[in-house]
Design an enzyme around this catalytic site. Structure first.
Site, PDB file in Angstrom:
ATOM      1  N   HIS A   1       0.829  -1.207   0.000  1.00 16.17           N
ATOM      2  CA  HIS A   1       0.000   0.000   0.000  1.00 16.17           C
ATOM      3  C   HIS A   1       0.867   1.261   0.000  1.00 16.17           C
ATOM      4  O   HIS A   1       1.896   1.311   0.681  1.00 16.17           O
ATOM      5  CB  HIS A   1      -0.894   0.004   1.237  1.00 16.17           C
ATOM      6  CG  HIS A   1      -2.052   0.945   1.144  1.00 16.17           C
ATOM      7  ND1 HIS A   1      -1.906   2.311   1.282  1.00 16.17           N
ATOM      8  CD2 HIS A   1      -3.372   0.726   0.916  1.00 16.17           C
ATOM      9  CE1 HIS A   1      -3.089   2.881   1.150  1.00 16.17           C
ATOM     10  NE2 HIS A   1      -3.994   1.944   0.928  1.00 16.17           N
TER      11      HIS A   1
ATOM     12  N   GLY B   1       5.702  20.888  11.927  1.00 15.06           N
ATOM     13  CA  GLY B   1       6.929  20.107  11.941  1.00 15.06           C
ATOM     14  C   GLY B   1       8.007  20.683  11.046  1.00 15.06           C
ATOM     15  O   GLY B   1       7.820  21.722  10.406  1.00 15.06           O
TER      16      GLY B   1
ATOM     17  N   GLY C   1       9.132   9.163   8.873  1.00 12.15           N
ATOM     18  CA  GLY C   1       8.521   9.683   7.658  1.00 12.15           C
ATOM     19  C   GLY C   1       7.745  10.956   7.923  1.00 12.15           C
ATOM     20  O   GLY C   1       8.161  11.807   8.714  1.00 12.15           O
TER      21      GLY C   1
END
Length: 297
Positions: free
Chosen positions: A82, A162, A171
């Protein structure tokens, strides 16, 4: 009526059962949050968790679960069928009762900010998107984890929260607010993933297919078959049976049989009733004819 919001975080781990349980346990611990479902998929190497509860409690549960995922999942070692870009890959909020979309957008911002404070780039998507090009999750996730190290350097891909740099271990994460969708997959009796991808391209809206369908073709290695994996982002305007029938029609062109289908996570009752009404050709059917619905009133 109680204020209820649904959240369906997707975590990039579907094989390590112990790790998955540690993430899900964070949901179980929060009083006032009901864990509706969690479904690990080894081929996708992904777990979809569905929870419902009061907005504040759901926010607490998903932040705690994402924190554990950040600590335990190493994206440098992740492999799966996925598309993904982070350990906590996507966190969508959906209004259920007495909660507005604006409240879900605020929840998305608060959770996104919390995750961003851990040094993880966060992008707001769907109704929470801060830019038109970030509304579609597929556009954000294009390039996936591996491609994001270069993608994030561009000014247009500066995250909403962030650092403006990829987190190698965790990630990046997409957090959003959206209406309820149906995650519906159709399995095909072949091991040729190119056929599944070709069918997905025909079915999805950006390929000229159904207006409210997103689709990709995937290989299920454990079963040696392929799958057309779909998200129906508005099941009332593009019904489950229409998506199913179109996949069947396209599969016939390749001489490939449909051997099954699956629903990931929870599904609104009306989405399945539409299918029953269509396939059984029920005339003048009404939701109030369902026994269980009447008992719950």
């Amino acid at each position: 009526m109680a204020k209820l919001v649904e959240c369906v975080p997707n975590f990039s781990e579907g094989r390590d059962k112990v790790l998955i349980e540690k993430i899900v346990d964070e949901v179980r611990k929060v009083k006032g949050v009901k864990l509706l479902d969690y479904l690990p998929d080894e081929d996708h190497n992904r777990t979809v968790v569905t929870m419902i509860g009061a907005p504040g409690q759901v926010k607490e549960a998903v932040i705690n679960a994402a924190k554990v995922a950040t600590e335990l999942i190493d994206m440098t070692k992740h492999q799966g069928g996925h598309p993904r870009m982070g350990a906590t890959d996507v966190v969508p909020f959906t209004p259920v009762s007495d909660v507005t979309m604006e409240e879900c957008i605020q929840l998305a911002k608060e959770v996104g900010e919390a995750i961003g404070n851990w040094g993880i780039p966060v992008y707001l998507y769907e109704d929470a998107a801060t830019k038109p090009e970030r509304k579609n999750l597929a556009d954000i996730r294009k390039g996936q984890y591996e491609g994001f190290f270069e993608k994030i350097k561009a000014e247009e891909w500066k995250p909403d929260f962030g650092p403006h740099a990829m987190n190698a271990k965790s990630g990046c994460t997409a957090v959003g607010a959206r209406v309820s969708l149906v995650a519906f997959n159709v399995n095909l009796g072949t091991d040729n993933v190119e056929i599944a991808s070709a069918i997905a391209k025909k079915v999805r809206f950006i390929g000229g297919g159904l207006r409210f369908v997103k689709a990709i073709g995937l290989k299920l290695e454990a079963r040696n078959i392929v799958q057309v994996s779909m998200n129906l982002v508005n099941y009332e305007k593009t019904s489950v049976y229409r998506a199913f029938e179109m996949v069947k029609m396209e599969a016939k062109r390749y001489g490939v049989p449909v051997i099954g289908s699956e629903v990931i996570g929870t599904v609104p009752m009306k989405a399945l009733l539409d299918c029953a009404e269509y396939y059984l050709q029920i005339e003048n059917f009404d939701m109030n004819q369902i026994l269980e619905k009447r008992l719950l009133e």
